[in-house]
Motif scaffolding. Structure first.
Motif, PDB file in Angstrom:
ATOM      1  N   GLY A   1      39.211  15.208  53.167  1.00 17.62           N
ATOM      2  CA  GLY A   1      39.223  16.071  51.984  1.00 17.62           C
ATOM      3  C   GLY A   1      37.853  16.587  51.621  1.00 17.62           C
ATOM      4  O   GLY A   1      37.674  17.777  51.309  1.00 17.62           O
TER       5      GLY A   1
ATOM      6  N   GLY B   1      39.516  20.413  43.212  1.00 18.88           N
ATOM      7  CA  GLY B   1      40.072  21.251  44.267  1.00 18.88           C
ATOM      8  C   GLY B   1      41.072  22.264  43.737  1.00 18.88           C
ATOM      9  O   GLY B   1      41.086  23.428  44.164  1.00 18.88           O
TER      10      GLY B   1
ATOM     11  N   PHE C   1      41.004  23.841  50.106  1.00 19.88           N
ATOM     12  CA  PHE C   1      40.781  23.066  48.887  1.00 19.88           C
ATOM     13  C   PHE C   1      42.097  22.503  48.354  1.00 19.88           C
ATOM     14  O   PHE C   1      42.114  21.404  47.778  1.00 19.88           O
TER      15      PHE C   1
ATOM     16  N   GLY D   1      38.245  14.530  41.806  1.00 14.64           N
ATOM     17  CA  GLY D   1      38.054  15.425  42.949  1.00 14.64           C
ATOM     18  C   GLY D   1      39.277  16.301  43.202  1.00 14.64           C
ATOM     19  O   GLY D   1      39.137  17.490  43.540  1.00 14.64           O
ATOM     20  N   ALA D   2      40.476  15.736  43.024  1.00 12.13           N
ATOM     21  CA  ALA D   2      41.704  16.520  43.211  1.00 12.13           C
ATOM     22  C   ALA D   2      41.805  17.634  42.182  1.00 12.13           C
ATOM     23  O   ALA D   2      42.179  18.779  42.512  1.00 12.13           O
TER      24      ALA D   2
ATOM     25  N   SER E   1      42.568  19.543  50.392  1.00  9.57           N
ATOM     26  CA  SER E   1      41.662  18.487  49.930  1.00  9.57           C
ATOM     27  C   SER E   1      42.249  17.754  48.731  1.00  9.57           C
ATOM     28  O   SER E   1      42.176  16.518  48.639  1.00  9.57           O
ATOM     29  N   SER E   2      42.825  18.507  47.799  1.00 12.64           N
ATOM     30  CA  SER E   2      43.412  17.880  46.612  1.00 12.64           C
ATOM     31  C   SER E   2      44.544  16.935  47.003  1.00 12.64           C
ATOM     32  O   SER E   2      44.669  15.834  46.455  1.00 12.64           O
TER      33      SER E   2
ATOM     34  N   GLY F   1      33.339  25.780  51.591  1.00  6.65           N
ATOM     35  CA  GLY F   1      32.902  26.037  50.215  1.00  6.65           C
ATOM     36  C   GLY F   1      31.904  27.169  50.096  1.00  6.65           C
ATOM     37  O   GLY F   1      32.027  28.035  49.222  1.00  6.65           O
TER      38      GLY F   1
ATOM     39  N   VAL G   1      39.208  25.093  42.078  1.00  3.55           N
ATOM     40  CA  VAL G   1      38.619  26.017  43.050  1.00  3.55           C
ATOM     41  C   VAL G   1      39.681  26.983  43.575  1.00  3.55           C
ATOM     42  O   VAL G   1      39.425  28.186  43.749  1.00  3.55           O
TER      43      VAL G   1
ATOM     44  N   GLY H   1      36.169  20.759  52.181  1.00  6.61           N
ATOM     45  CA  GLY H   1      35.532  21.536  51.126  1.00  6.61           C
ATOM     46  C   GLY H   1      34.134  21.971  51.499  1.00  6.61           C
ATOM     47  O   GLY H   1      33.725  23.113  51.251  1.00  6.61           O
TER      48      GLY H   1
ATOM     49  N   PHE I   1      34.895  18.659  42.097  1.00  2.00           N
ATOM     50  CA  PHE I   1      35.227  18.335  43.486  1.00  2.00           C
ATOM     51  C   PHE I   1      34.317  17.231  44.024  1.00  2.00           C
ATOM     52  O   PHE I   1      34.696  16.487  44.936  1.00  2.00           O
TER      53      PHE I   1
END
Length: 499
Positions: A37, A100, A186, A96-97, A189-190, A45, A103, A41, A122
């Motif tokens: 994850g 994401g 992203f 962090g989720a 990633s979440s 990113g 974003v 990013g 994030f």
């Protein structure tokens, strides 16, 4: 009938070895998922930020993630200090989720402030991945701390290698769902962060930090009247009410009654309850069992109060922070250096190869670094890491536009970072009392993150004004304070001296 204060405790001792093996397996698995994850990013990113906010702001957006990880380390470790590793790691991944998701929304709306906020949050995924290495040593035997910490660091390698492939796949799939280009990774990633958080929430039981504290408290024998405490035994960090006070004398754990104050102790001997009258009623304190737990006021300043009185703890933090500073400063400008001598059609491919080799140097050999840390000692490996960082600066700085030589320099840079990170983190963890350990570890990650973010910003200005060779020279000079700390003699009998 008088109570026999010397009677042994009857509480069943948990199977520490079994709990530690289970903890390591769980952390290893979630580190892979969380590493995927985070790396996804990082991989896209800057490109997404360039499309939304312009090229000039791409670096700022990336730095926001680094700063976010550093700042989030403080509240996350405060939660760990009071409630254990599990809720702290779960919260970090959850933040962090959320980042994401923000974003993704920023990509859909092209709202730049939302992008920066999302990147800041994030960083929670990075904060969780960094804190996981400390959870690996809460119950580790002293002779295995370096190896078991490095095992969790090494797990990141799998996520880092796999993530670029997942990024491309996630982007293709989610574009078909209507998400903007580069936003899909992203979203992926979440999902990865939520999965890691759910696994830790359900399975990280018993909590390794709380178990370690319970074992430390249970190991404190209940004895007769305590020895007189001197100023050194009384506190490492004596602050105002509400602040943690850490007793550092082996054999004495002091429980203070001051409002809002808690004395965190190593609890390896007599436990003393201040203000408890003796059986004879003379008012003399008598021994009583205490539970080693977190200090409610164990924030940044309390952590610094503990660290500044412990040379080994200062060395551990300096090794982690300065190693990270040097690594980020040189690594961040290496793609720019490659772009000076290669066409656009080739530079992305070369950047991918060189940075992959660099990441391999950072993580792939960390189990070996951990073994050396346990075998040779923490300070020896820190000095070895410094030597590799200096060699990396020399090789990369004199490589010119010779890409193979530059690649060798980046591999050495990753190996030097691994040495300072693994040995420094191990030394820090074993150099502070259990009651304030999470706060001190969070303080270390805060310093490390800010050092890396500052290095990323300054390196761009140095690169533009003086060039890559001067940048590597300045990075090499930055390790001088670390060498001085590592070579400083440790007073015989110091509480944080390596055994």
């Amino acid at each position: 009938m008088a109570t026999d204060l010397t009677a042994p405790r009857t509480a069943a001792r948990p199977d520490v070895a079994s709990i530690q093996r289970r903890t390591l397996r769980l952390l290893f698995s979630t580190q892979i998922v969380g590493g995927i994850g985070v790396t996804i990013g990082i991989a896209v990113g800057a490109l997404l930020a360039a499309r939304i906010a312009g090229t000039a702001m791409a670096g700022v957006a990336q730095s926001a993630g680094v700063v976010g990880a550093a700042l989030l380390a403080v509240p996350v470790t405060r939660i760990m200090a009071r409630h254990g590793r599990r809720p702290g790691l779960v919260l970090a991944y959850a933040i962090g989720a959320v980042g994401g998701v923000l974003v993704v929304l920023a990509a859909a709306t092209r709202w730049v402030p939302l992008l920066f906020l999302g990147m800041l949050l994030f960083g929670g995924g990075t904060a969780a991945n960094l804190q996981a290495r400390y959870a690996a040593v809460d119950l580790a035997e002293p002779v295995r701390r370096g190896r078991q910490l490095s095992l969790i660091v090494w797990a990141t390698t799998i996520g880092a290698v796999a993530a670029p492939n997942f990024a491309a796949l996630a982007d293709r799939v989610t574009t078909g769902w209507g998400l903007p280009p580069l936003a899909g990774p992203f979203a992926f990633s979440s999902v990865a962060f939520v999965l890691a958080a759910a696994v830790l929430l359900g399975l990280l039981r018993p909590d390794p930090l709380l178990t370690a504290r319970r074992l430390a408290a249970d190991a404190a024998p209940v004895a007769g009247p305590p020895p007189a405490a001197d100023a050194r035994a009384t506190a490492v960090a004596a602050e105002t009410p509400g602040t943690a006070v850490a007793a550092e004398t082996p054999g004495t754990a002091v429980a203070a009654e001051a409002p809002g104050t808690f004395v965190a102790a190593e609890a390896r001997g007599t436990a003393v309850a201040a203000g408890t009258p003796a059986a004879g009623g003379g008012g003399t304190p008598v021994a009583a069992p205490v539970r080693v737990r977190a200090a409610r006021g164990a924030g940044v300043w309390a952590a610094w109060s503990v660290v500044r009185r412990r040379p080994a703890a200062r060395l551990g933090i300096a090794a982690v922070a300065i190693g990270h500073l040097v690594m980020v400063a040189v690594m961040a400008m290496t793609p720019v250096r490659l772009g000076e001598s290669h066409a656009d059609a080739d530079v992305l491919r070369l950047v991918g190869i060189v940075l992959s080799l660099h990441i391999a140097g950072m993580y792939a050999f960390s189990p070996v670094v951990g073994w050396l840390t346990d075998r040779l000692g923490r300070r020896a490996v820190i000095l070895g890491g410094v030597g590799l960082l200096l060699a990396a600066c020399a090789v990369a700085g004199t490589a010119g536009h010779h890409t193979p030589r530059l690649s060798v320099g980046l591999v050495l840079l990753g190996l030097g970072w691994s040495g300072t990170m693994v040995a420094g983190s191990t030394l820090l963890s074993e150099s502070v009392p259990a009651g304030v350990r999470p706060s001190v570890q969070g303080f270390s990650d805060l310093i490390m993150g800010l050092a890396g973010a500052g290095a990323a910003v300054v390196s761009g200005f140095v690169m533009q004004s003086a060039g890559y060779p001067v940048l590597t020279l300045l990075a090499a000079v930055a390790v001088v304070p670390l060498v001085a700390l590592a070579l400083r003699p440790v007073p015989t009998g110091a509480p944080d001296e390596e055994g």
